[in-house]
Write a protein that holds these residues in place. Sequence first.
Motif, short mmCIF file in Angstrom:
data_model
loop_
_atom_site.label_atom_id
_atom_site.label_comp_id
_atom_site.label_asym_id
_atom_site.label_seq_id
_atom_site.Cartn_x
_atom_site.Cartn_y
_atom_site.Cartn_z
N VAL A 1 18.24 42.58 37.07
CA VAL A 1 17.10 43.47 37.31
C VAL A 1 16.67 43.36 38.77
CG1 VAL A 1 14.71 44.01 36.68
CG2 VAL A 1 16.27 43.10 34.93
N ASP B 1 21.54 46.35 35.62
CA ASP B 1 20.99 46.82 34.34
C ASP B 1 19.69 47.59 34.52
OD1 ASP B 1 23.04 45.73 32.66
OD2 ASP B 1 22.23 43.75 33.14
N ALA B 2 18.83 47.14 35.44
CA ALA B 2 17.56 47.85 35.63
C ALA B 2 17.05 47.67 37.05
CB ALA B 2 16.51 47.33 34.64
N GLY C 1 11.89 44.56 31.58
CA GLY C 1 12.66 43.90 32.65
C GLY C 1 12.83 42.42 32.36
N THR D 1 21.97 52.32 34.59
CA THR D 1 20.88 51.55 35.17
C THR D 1 19.55 52.17 34.76
OG1 THR D 1 22.23 50.96 37.09
CG2 THR D 1 19.85 50.76 37.34
N ILE E 1 15.48 41.79 29.75
CA ILE E 1 16.84 41.93 30.28
C ILE E 1 17.25 40.65 31.02
CG2 ILE E 1 18.33 43.22 31.89
CD1 ILE E 1 16.59 45.72 31.29
#
Length: 348
Positions: free
Chosen positions: A30, A168-169, A20, A2, A23
Amino acid sequence: DTRILEVDPSSIKEEILAEGSKILKNGGTVAFPTETVYGLGANGLDPNAVKKIFIAKGRPADNPLILHIANPQDVEPLVMEIPEVAIKLMETFWPGPLTLLMKKSSIVPKETTGGLDTVGIRIPQHPIARKLIEGAGVPVAAPSANVSGKPSPTKAEHVIKDLTGKVDAIVAGGNSDVGVESTVLDLTVEPPTILRPGGITKEMLEMILPEVAIDPALEDKNFTMSPKSPGMKYTHYAPKADVTIIKGQLDKVVDEMMAVQKKCQSEGRVIGVICTDETEKFFGNHLVKSMGSRSNPKEIAANLFRILREFDETDVEVIIAEAVEETGLGQAIMNRLMKAAGHRVLEV
Ligand code: TXA
Ligand code: MG
């Protein structure tokens, strides 16, 4: 893995946020701050992206997601028609903590709406959220960015704790000021009906609408009716300790809370107290947390979820919480507190 994207909301670095947005555009997940609580976003028109949200949160598939957009004109392709009342509400309360339910169009997948033919839409006010969504160029489906059942996150550290390794973020961008989620207003029924009380109060809606109803299940004292909003039926915001709300005339409430605190302490049970600035002095200073002043519901809303999470970091077994007035923002505050308490209330 992450990625943590640090963004200062008062001086936003566009190139970091662009990461972001990229993604999201590519079908990833996100988490990001909104003015209400942090959300966990994905492309709301892509069933595969949306599925990742449900998996990361451990969320039941029948619980629909809200679509977050950046501009009012983005509503049109998502709904069958925009009802007359919606336009006034959007002009008055967007961007802000009001989610409007309308009949969905065919481009909104069933995965996003939990199988329903309605869709909830809002424009968040938070500058990071809006820039992120704008950059993604798609409607962003985003539930609160907590593991299902936990209090909604109002700080980046809450999200990092719940979702690291699962998304993922995470955009770490300060605190969510409102602190309770958006009001969910159903515009597919007459009169418009509040399915979840939130940041925009019934009183505020009544300044625009001739009549506003509340889902009767939310006011059912026995909690046997099924709420129309699927998310409202799950236990929620629940800290590890058993929470009981003490309700009634304030001096009696304080007496009862002091008695319960004393009793628990004499039995060697670790007890936490959730109170207000006005009553804090009665409980000593061990595991006592004030939500804010009774005369400032905004402050209480902003602190509630953080306090529930803080108690999870302690070894409290029992929590007693002081009730607040159920008018204005107090309606949303008490709704969340009641869910945290599993509806355990002691009336004095
Ligand atoms: O403030 C908020 O609304 C935050 C931020 C991130 O925007 N989001 C949020 O999402 O609280 P979530 O998924 O945690 O809560 C959405 C609530 C749930 O109770 C869900 O069941 C209800 O809204 N909801 C969403 N779409 C619905 C629909 N089509 N029909 C009925 N209820 C719906
Ligand atoms: Mg939620």
